[in-house]
Design a protein around this motif. Sequence first.
Motif, PDB file in Angstrom:
ATOM      1  N   LEU A 135       0.949  19.026  79.757  1.00 49.79           N
ATOM      2  CA  LEU A 135      -0.151  18.558  80.436  1.00 49.79           C
ATOM      3  C   LEU A 135      -0.470  19.275  81.794  1.00 49.79           C
ATOM      4  CD1 LEU A 135       0.063  14.660  79.710  1.00 49.79           C
ATOM      5  CD2 LEU A 135      -1.413  16.445  78.521  1.00 49.79           C
ATOM      6  N   CYS A 136       0.449  20.238  81.947  1.00 47.99           N
ATOM      7  CA  CYS A 136       0.152  21.292  83.124  1.00 47.99           C
ATOM      8  C   CYS A 136      -0.175  22.804  82.755  1.00 47.99           C
ATOM      9  CB  CYS A 136       1.400  21.179  83.747  1.00 47.99           C
ATOM     10  SG  CYS A 136       1.465  21.857  85.413  1.00 47.99           S
ATOM     11  N   GLY A 137      -0.428  22.785  81.405  1.00 47.57           N
ATOM     12  CA  GLY A 137      -0.643  24.259  80.919  1.00 47.57           C
ATOM     13  C   GLY A 137       0.580  25.271  80.490  1.00 47.57           C
ATOM     14  N   HIS A 138       1.766  24.869  80.891  1.00 49.39           N
ATOM     15  CA  HIS A 138       2.592  25.862  80.618  1.00 49.39           C
ATOM     16  C   HIS A 138       2.866  26.425  79.294  1.00 49.39           C
ATOM     17  CE1 HIS A 138       5.365  23.785  84.332  1.00 49.39           C
ATOM     18  NE2 HIS A 138       3.974  24.116  84.464  1.00 49.39           N
ATOM     19  N   ASP A 139       2.202  25.720  78.275  1.00 48.11           N
ATOM     20  CA  ASP A 139       2.412  26.468  76.787  1.00 48.11           C
ATOM     21  C   ASP A 139       1.294  27.555  76.993  1.00 48.11           C
ATOM     22  OD1 ASP A 139       0.201  24.388  77.637  1.00 48.11           O
ATOM     23  OD2 ASP A 139       0.020  23.845  75.177  1.00 48.11           O
ATOM     24  N   ILE A 140       0.209  27.381  77.637  1.00 46.74           N
ATOM     25  CA  ILE A 140      -0.699  28.350  77.923  1.00 46.74           C
ATOM     26  C   ILE A 140      -0.115  29.473  78.781  1.00 46.74           C
ATOM     27  CG2 ILE A 140      -2.971  29.243  79.130  1.00 46.74           C
ATOM     28  CD1 ILE A 140      -3.720  27.407  76.911  1.00 46.74           C
ATOM     29  N   HIS A 141       0.561  29.173  79.874  1.00 47.81           N
ATOM     30  CA  HIS A 141       1.073  30.253  80.717  1.00 47.81           C
ATOM     31  C   HIS A 141       2.417  31.196  79.758  1.00 47.81           C
ATOM     32  CE1 HIS A 141       0.944  27.071  84.043  1.00 47.81           C
ATOM     33  NE2 HIS A 141      -0.415  27.464  83.654  1.00 47.81           N
ATOM     34  N   HIS A 195       4.208  38.529  89.816  1.00 45.47           N
ATOM     35  CA  HIS A 195       2.716  37.849  89.382  1.00 45.47           C
ATOM     36  C   HIS A 195       3.037  36.773  88.494  1.00 45.47           C
ATOM     37  CE1 HIS A 195       1.417  41.350  91.605  1.00 45.47           C
ATOM     38  NE2 HIS A 195       2.289  42.247  90.886  1.00 45.47           N
ATOM     39  N   ALA A 196       1.950  35.914  88.608  1.00 45.82           N
ATOM     40  CA  ALA A 196       1.985  34.722  87.802  1.00 45.82           C
ATOM     41  C   ALA A 196       0.503  34.239  87.627  1.00 45.82           C
ATOM     42  CB  ALA A 196       3.049  33.728  88.188  1.00 45.82           C
ATOM     43  N   LEU A 197       0.255  33.384  86.749  1.00 44.02           N
ATOM     44  CA  LEU A 197      -0.917  32.741  86.363  1.00 44.02           C
ATOM     45  C   LEU A 197      -0.637  31.271  86.251  1.00 44.02           C
ATOM     46  CD1 LEU A 197      -3.385  34.427  84.006  1.00 44.02           C
ATOM     47  CD2 LEU A 197      -3.674  34.276  86.048  1.00 44.02           C
ATOM     48  N   HIS A 198      -1.700  30.294  86.669  1.00 42.70           N
ATOM     49  CA  HIS A 198      -1.335  28.843  86.406  1.00 42.70           C
ATOM     50  C   HIS A 198      -2.886  28.475  86.049  1.00 42.70           C
ATOM     51  CE1 HIS A 198      -0.627  24.851  86.667  1.00 42.70           C
ATOM     52  NE2 HIS A 198       0.785  24.869  86.952  1.00 42.70           N
ATOM     53  N   CYS A 199      -2.892  27.693  85.078  1.00 41.75           N
ATOM     54  CA  CYS A 199      -3.975  27.097  84.437  1.00 41.75           C
ATOM     55  C   CYS A 199      -4.720  26.207  85.704  1.00 41.75           C
ATOM     56  CB  CYS A 199      -3.892  25.899  83.286  1.00 41.75           C
ATOM     57  SG  CYS A 199      -3.320  26.821  82.017  1.00 41.75           S
ATOM     58  N   GLY A 200      -5.970  26.098  85.815  1.00 42.04           N
ATOM     59  CA  GLY A 200      -6.736  25.500  87.137  1.00 42.04           C
ATOM     60  C   GLY A 200      -8.084  25.026  86.322  1.00 42.04           C
ATOM     61  N   PRO A 201      -8.781  23.873  87.194  1.00 42.73           N
ATOM     62  CA  PRO A 201      -9.916  23.046  86.834  1.00 42.73           C
ATOM     63  C   PRO A 201     -11.079  24.025  87.102  1.00 42.73           C
ATOM     64  CG  PRO A 201      -9.089  22.271  88.786  1.00 42.73           C
ATOM     65  CD  PRO A 201      -8.002  23.336  88.422  1.00 42.73           C
ATOM     66  N   PHE A 202     -11.173  25.195  86.736  1.00 36.30           N
ATOM     67  CA  PHE A 202     -12.331  26.219  87.062  1.00 36.30           C
ATOM     68  C   PHE A 202     -12.791  26.580  85.471  1.00 36.30           C
ATOM     69  CE2 PHE A 202      -9.052  26.412  90.058  1.00 36.30           C
ATOM     70  CZ  PHE A 202      -9.775  26.322  91.442  1.00 36.30           C
ATOM     71  N   PRO A 203     -14.112  26.920  85.417  1.00 34.17           N
ATOM     72  CA  PRO A 203     -14.713  27.397  84.275  1.00 34.17           C
ATOM     73  C   PRO A 203     -13.808  28.472  83.474  1.00 34.17           C
ATOM     74  CG  PRO A 203     -16.266  27.185  85.950  1.00 34.17           C
ATOM     75  CD  PRO A 203     -14.985  26.935  86.585  1.00 34.17           C
ATOM     76  N   VAL A 204     -13.777  28.178  82.168  1.00 37.10           N
ATOM     77  CA  VAL A 204     -12.810  29.229  81.278  1.00 37.10           C
ATOM     78  C   VAL A 204     -13.625  30.529  81.609  1.00 37.10           C
ATOM     79  CG1 VAL A 204     -14.274  28.743  79.350  1.00 37.10           C
ATOM     80  CG2 VAL A 204     -12.008  29.644  78.945  1.00 37.10           C
TER      81      VAL A 204
END
Length: 427
Positions: A135-141, A195-204
Amino acid sequence: MAHALARRTLLASTAAAGAGMLWGGMGKAVAGGWRGPVKQAAVAAEAARLDRVLIHLRRDIHRHPEAPGQEQRTAMVVARELRAAGLAVTTGVGGHGVVGVLQGSRPGRTVAYRADMDAVPPKDIVGGGPAPAHLCGHDIHTTVSVGVARVLARLRQQLSGTVVFLFQPAEETLSGARALIDSGVLEYEYVEEIHALHCGPFPVGQFAVTPGYGMPGQDKAEVTLSGPDALDVARRLAVDIGALATVDLPQTPADLERIVADAQTPNGPLARFVAVRAAAQEAKVSVSYRCWPQERYAQVRESIRRVAMPYAGATVSFPAEPFPAMVCSERDARLLTHHLRRTVGQDTVTELCAAFPPFSGEDFALFLNRIPGTYTFLGVRAPGTSIATSYPHYPDFSPDERAIGVGVRAMAGWIAERTHSAQGLSG
């Protein structure tokens, strides 16, 4: 209309006919002696081949969430994918960490890309939960990082330098980054930036960079009380300490929307803040707080002592030094902003004006305290959905999977540019 068109272009997969033309052009450029960074068109073409495969990978990881420090299966899946792409792979690093090294065919710099693998433990899910869940998007990361590795491996003949992929365990407990650093991963390959990305509540399709900001650190305090009415006193003191907060925990989707808007407001309410949680437990008050900027820790500690002082028998202690804030270099973040606008679209980037979110931290801070780098939010909010579907740790978190391809295209191009660059980041 221009805004919508650019967003659709970024989200769309590259057509097969277009991919053929891109490869034809790429071959001529190489044959002619071109020695620039990997072309974004080539990145997009390779990423398009992986879109469905990566969505399947993400769903597999999502179905098997593993708590911090228990990421054995996820690590096995990651190692398998990296080896199949031709990377040199080491497992069991700092626990269940995985390191994949990709050597380009040309001289260049060494750049790291980090992804966290663990799921959110039940106690950290908003409202609680029965078991760990992604539920934090680590699977996406993790999936984006595998995608970046596979794309750049396919483009190895045009790739300069070395890319070190760090798949980190135990981010949710703020212990995994330290374990990787202590294992020597940064020194082993002489990593120059990360460098890194993290999921966030912004438009896809949108990225949120944090020039001069990042995410807050964390400090903790304990106030011990005495006397027959210690529990009642602790409850009153917890309320008084909680009143030090300048930002309240969100209770509704509207609250979440306001936090996201405040984070994009120059000199807004989140430019400086204190977020406090204080709970009475028998004869003790446990305090956890975050603040920005992190130089305010000393001030907030003094405020906690001051509030507790009138309570007879109150003893205040701070068990450890504060966990550091993650601060992103303003110059480096703006270099990334420029790159993204140039390669994936002018309207794809927003710049945050505050540490975000104010209630969460990141142990990526420990990497940035050692070497320069960037940390960017990847928008995962599907059109027309509630913000809770894209806000990490909420039980309704359900990211738009199109974000995976967006992240792969953007980060593969960015990493390829950084390994080719003759100039390092500022840190």
